[in-house]
Design a protein around this motif. Structure first.
Motif, short mmCIF file in Angstrom:
data_model
loop_
_atom_site.label_atom_id
_atom_site.label_comp_id
_atom_site.label_asym_id
_atom_site.label_seq_id
_atom_site.Cartn_x
_atom_site.Cartn_y
_atom_site.Cartn_z
N GLU A 1 0.85 -1.19 0.00
CA GLU A 1 0.00 0.00 0.00
C GLU A 1 0.89 1.25 0.00
OE1 GLU A 1 -3.65 -0.09 2.63
OE2 GLU A 1 -2.61 -1.88 3.41
N VAL B 1 -7.23 -5.56 2.64
CA VAL B 1 -6.18 -5.53 1.61
C VAL B 1 -5.36 -6.82 1.66
CG1 VAL B 1 -4.07 -4.36 0.86
CG2 VAL B 1 -6.07 -3.02 1.53
N ASN C 1 -8.77 -1.29 -5.96
CA ASN C 1 -9.45 -0.51 -4.93
C ASN C 1 -10.21 -1.44 -3.99
OD1 ASN C 1 -8.56 1.86 -6.15
ND2 ASN C 1 -10.38 1.99 -7.45
N ALA D 1 -10.05 -1.46 -10.79
CA ALA D 1 -8.61 -1.72 -10.79
C ALA D 1 -7.96 -1.05 -11.99
CB ALA D 1 -8.32 -3.22 -10.81
N HIS E 1 -10.65 -0.75 -0.13
CA HIS E 1 -11.47 0.20 0.65
C HIS E 1 -10.75 1.54 0.79
CE1 HIS E 1 -8.88 -0.71 4.12
NE2 HIS E 1 -9.05 -1.99 3.82
N PRO E 2 -10.28 2.13 -0.32
CA PRO E 2 -9.64 3.46 -0.22
C PRO E 2 -10.69 4.53 0.03
CG PRO E 2 -9.94 2.90 -2.51
CD PRO E 2 -10.39 1.69 -1.72
N SER F 1 -14.93 0.80 -5.51
CA SER F 1 -14.07 -0.05 -4.69
C SER F 1 -14.88 -1.26 -4.25
CB SER F 1 -13.58 0.72 -3.46
OG SER F 1 -14.67 1.00 -2.60
N HIS G 1 -3.00 6.50 -5.72
CA HIS G 1 -2.71 5.39 -4.81
C HIS G 1 -2.89 5.90 -3.39
CE1 HIS G 1 -1.24 3.14 -8.14
NE2 HIS G 1 -0.13 3.84 -8.30
N GLN H 1 -5.87 0.48 -0.72
CA GLN H 1 -5.73 0.05 -2.12
C GLN H 1 -4.56 -0.93 -2.20
OE1 GLN H 1 -3.81 2.62 -5.16
NE2 GLN H 1 -5.87 2.80 -6.00
N ALA I 1 -3.36 -1.43 -9.52
CA ALA I 1 -3.89 -0.92 -8.26
C ALA I 1 -5.34 -1.35 -8.14
CB ALA I 1 -3.77 0.59 -8.19
N VAL J 1 -1.68 -2.41 -4.19
CA VAL J 1 -0.85 -2.06 -5.34
C VAL J 1 0.12 -3.21 -5.60
CG1 VAL J 1 0.78 -0.39 -6.29
CG2 VAL J 1 -1.06 0.38 -4.77
#
Length: 226
Positions: A39, A190, A157, A138, A159-160, A180, A81, A85, A155, A87
């Motif tokens: 992250e 995540v 998503n 994504a 729970h951003p 998300s 970012h 999220q 990346a 990554v």
């Protein structure tokens, strides 16, 4: 293939790791492919063809929200970012695979990981990434070096804070949205999604994934740790 999961890492640090390890993978001093799953603190990254006007927040708002802006060497426009999220940065030496096939493989990995939590992710003609309807869940942006080694990646998503996406035109696409897993009603972490992405990556790439630490990335361990 090594899997490194270092937690939350500042974007410039992770980018430096990628460049060093990609160089080592190209010259053979790094013996195997690897992927970072991590992250970032909040950051907007601008690809080589990015239009700076697609960053909508002014400097004061960026400072208030703690969002860094970093120009990078991947393709594509602006993306976000941040915490919540997942990554992924695969450092792969492509052999007999076109770049477009590699991007399709990343999409397939994400589609399978999403299916594992009951979400139907899809490709959208003319766009990269994975979509749920007309909302991107994504994003994908990659670079392939002259040595055929990949950097940057995807990346997802989980729970951003979706409010941070309102400060950009994501990927330069003004007529579509962003979602998300949380906004779709899926309660997952995540780390859970990283597990699912690992499993899908093993299937799609036909690879055996083994956990590794930064210290184990010889011959670069001292450089990476610094």
């Amino acid at each position: 293939m090594s899997v490194v999961r270092p937690g939350t890492v500042p974007y410039p640090t992770a980018w430096d790791w990628q460049r060093r390890l990609a160089s080592a993978r190209a010259d053979g001093s790094l013996a195997r492919d690897l992927v970072f799953l991590l992250e970032h603190p909040p950051v907007y990254t601008l690809g080589r063809r990015a239009d700076r006007s697609n960053v909508l927040f002014d400097d004061a708002t960026l400072r208030q929200r703690g969002i860094e802006v970093v120009p990078v060497d991947r393709g594509g426009d602006v993306t976000y970012h941040g915490p919540g999220q997942l990554v992924g940065y695969p450092i792969l030496r492509l052999s007999g695979m076109r770049v477009v096939d590699y991007v399709r493989a990343l999409e397939e990995i994400l589609i399978r990981a999403l299916a594992d939590v009951g979400v139907t992710g899809e490709r959208s003609t003319g766009y990269t990434g994975v979509w749920v309807g007309d909302q991107k869940v994504a994003a994908i942006g990659v670079r392939v070096s002259s040595g055929r080694v990949t950097t940057h990646g995807f990346a997802l998503n989980v729970h951003p804070d979706l409010a941070d996406f309102t400060g950009i035109v994501p990927c330069g696409i003004s007529d579509r949205g962003v979602c998300s897993l949380a906004s779709l009603g899926v309660d997952v972490t995540v780390a859970d999604m990283a597990d699912r992405v690992e499993a899908a990556m093993a299937e799609v790439l036909g690879a055996t994934l083994e956990p590794a630490s930064l210290d184990a990335l010889s011959p670069l361990s001292s450089k990476v740790a610094s």
